[in-house]
Design an enzyme around this catalytic site. Structure first.
Site, PDB file in Angstrom:
ATOM      1  N   TYR A  75      11.190  -4.789 -13.926  1.00  0.00           N
ATOM      2  CA  TYR A  75      12.490  -4.883 -14.488  1.00  0.00           C
ATOM      3  C   TYR A  75      12.196  -5.034 -16.121  1.00  0.00           C
ATOM      4  CZ  TYR A  75      13.905  -6.782 -10.119  1.00  0.00           C
ATOM      5  OH  TYR A  75      14.055  -6.970  -8.788  1.00  0.00           O
ATOM      6  N   GLY A  90      17.892 -12.648  -6.444  1.00  0.00           N
ATOM      7  CA  GLY A  90      17.515 -13.830  -5.283  1.00  0.00           C
ATOM      8  C   GLY A  90      16.344 -14.400  -5.668  1.00  0.00           C
ATOM      9  N   ASP A  92      14.024 -15.351  -3.484  1.00  0.00           N
ATOM     10  CA  ASP A  92      12.985 -14.888  -2.525  1.00  0.00           C
ATOM     11  C   ASP A  92      11.674 -14.272  -3.471  1.00  0.00           C
ATOM     12  OD1 ASP A  92      14.844 -12.609  -3.355  1.00  0.00           O
ATOM     13  OD2 ASP A  92      13.603 -11.320  -2.453  1.00  0.00           O
ATOM     14  N   ASP A 204     -12.820  24.520  17.921  1.00  0.00           N
ATOM     15  CA  ASP A 204     -11.608  24.863  17.077  1.00  0.00           C
ATOM     16  C   ASP A 204     -11.725  26.343  16.944  1.00  0.00           C
ATOM     17  OD1 ASP A 204      -9.510  24.707  15.204  1.00  0.00           O
ATOM     18  OD2 ASP A 204     -10.983  24.001  13.529  1.00  0.00           O
TER      19      ASP A 204
END
Ligand code: SPV
Ligand code: MG
Length: 432
Positions: A75, A90, A92, A204
């Site tokens: 931020y 929040g 959290d 292959d």
């Protein structure tokens, strides 16, 4: 009115988001810093909606004053730019991944003379849990197909891991490790001809046909959501390749890589004694163009793979071919080499990338594995494929256990080498 900053992904709208906007509104004008796709991709999975779609939704939520892009995961740059009176978050972030970010935000807001408003986190509903739920539901072919181009646009380098079964697909789908610069995970999967045929005990040499390759791919498609790049070998004849393109698209595969060899195809990593013939340039260009004309979606990619260095030709030959293939419509170039020093690949990449900055360059550093992803990106690569590692890892692991059982004439001594049965039940839900 005060400005209250609120950073968010805004991809899945749930009551927790509405709640934090309401809380923000009580303090002033809510300025939403909407994380861009590239800001999110450093730490989380790509959002389902594009930035523009997410902005349209968020702008229209009651209580949102303005939406601005947040270009970084942190931020801090936006707080310094917009100097809000407060940021709301929040609670959290007091623990886990965001804790150091919280410390940084407190320091910046103190410097700005602003406030940090923390509100109780809305329990029971959060974006990460919803993402997990959506992942469990699965994806659509269309959504999966488009993801590769979106990732190429926003990430400097993509990590693609080989898969050859549903189980290996689950590892690539879910494995994440936290590092200082963010969350590291694989961006997509490589459906390798070598590991697919090896897992069947076959060489292959295009001995496994497309129908069989697709049957195995279906198992992977069923339990994963990440984009898939398909190893199309030589692509066969143009007339056949057009059907391959459509079949892959229909299944939600994002890209096919075809190589410019002819004759009996051998795996590029084996034997210098076998000289592999290369396809005349006009013929390979025609195959690329036929494939491009045949595709029905806009996002499917046809990537041309250059075998010049494998076949003993110089970098100049690879460059000449690369120019022609791009002109014929190739959406990307893969350059292959067995040379351990990586000198030839580096020379190719630097020259090619200087001219074609917008064409994704794919590398398969199986032999020149001393170079890190960052180093390869600095040469100009944008996609790194780990082409065979999960298959190669599984064989010695299985052999060890089988030998120990022979040795001890029972399985007790091998238990610690095996995945606990409980883990199988957790990995693959629905088996209980
Ligand atoms: C494969 O994985 O099958 C490839 C890449 O084609 S390589 O084996 O390196 O040729
Ligand atoms: Mg192959």
């Amino acid at each position: 009115m005060k400005t209250i900053y609120l950073g968010m992904r805004g991809d899945i709208i749930h009551p927790g988001i509405i709640n934090i906007i309401r809380e923000g509104e009580k303090h002033g004008n809510v300025l939403v810093g909407l994380l861009t796709d590239s800001a999110i991709a450093t730490h989380k999975r790509l959002p389902y909606l594009t930035y523009e779609q997410r902005r349209t939704v968020i702008e229209n939520i009651k209580g949102v004053f303005q939406v601005v892009p947040q270009e970084e995961w942190s931020y801090v740059p936006n707080l310094l730019k917009y100097k809000p009176e407060a940021i709301i978050h929040g609670d959290d972030w007091k623990s886990g991944l965001l804790r150091s970010e919280r410390d940084a935000v407190f320091a910046v807001m103190k410097e700005l003379g602003g406030e940090v408003i923390e509100i109780p986190y809305t329990q029971g509903v959060n974006a990460s849990a919803l993402y997990e739920a959506m992942r469990a539901i699965g994806t659509t072919p269309d959504l999966r197909l488009k993801t590769l181009r979106r990732l190429i646009e926003i990430k400097p380098i993509l990590r693609i891991m080989e898969v050859h079964s549903g189980l290996s697909g689950l590892i690539v789908e879910h494995l994440e490790i936290q590092k200082d610069d963010g969350l590291h995970s694989f961006d997509g999967m490589w459906s390798s001809s070598l590991t697919d045929s090896t897992s069947k005990g076959k060489p292959d040499i295009e001995a496994v046909d497309l129908t069989t390759r697709l049957q195995d791919l279906t198992n992977i498609l069923e339990c994963t959501t990440k984009p898939i790049i398909f190893d199309g070998d030589t692509g066969g004849k143009s007339e056949h390749f057009v059907f391959t393109v459509r079949t892959l698209e229909r299944n939600g595969i994002s890209a096919v890589i075809i190589e410019d060899k002819i004759g009996l195809k051998k795996n590029s990593l084996f034997g210098t004694e076998v000289t592999q013939e290369l396809c005349p340039i006009p013929d390979f260009c025609e195959k690329i163009s036929a494939g491009k004309r045949a595709q029905v979606t806009r996002d499917f990619m046809i990537i041309a793979r250059l075998e010049s260095l494998i076949a003993g030709f110089p970098v100049s030959d690879a460059l000449e071919r690369a120019h022609a293939y791009v002109a014929a419509g190739a959406d990307g170039i893969m350059i292959h080499s067995r040379e351990k020093s990586g000198k030839d690949i580096k020379a190719f990449c630097e020259t090619f990338h200087a001219e074609y900055t917008h064409i994704p360059l794919v590398l398969v550093p199986t032999t020149y594995n001393q170079f890190t992803e960052k180093e390869l990106a600095a040469w100009g690569a944008s996609i790194i494929i780990y082409a065979n590692h999960l298959l190669r890892a599984s064989y010695p692991a299985m052999k060890n256990v089988a030998s120990a059982i022979l040795e001890h004439e029972r399985s007790l001594e091998t238990e610690h080498l095996c995945m606990p049965l409980k883990e199988i039940l957790e990995l693959i839900p629905g088996g209980k």
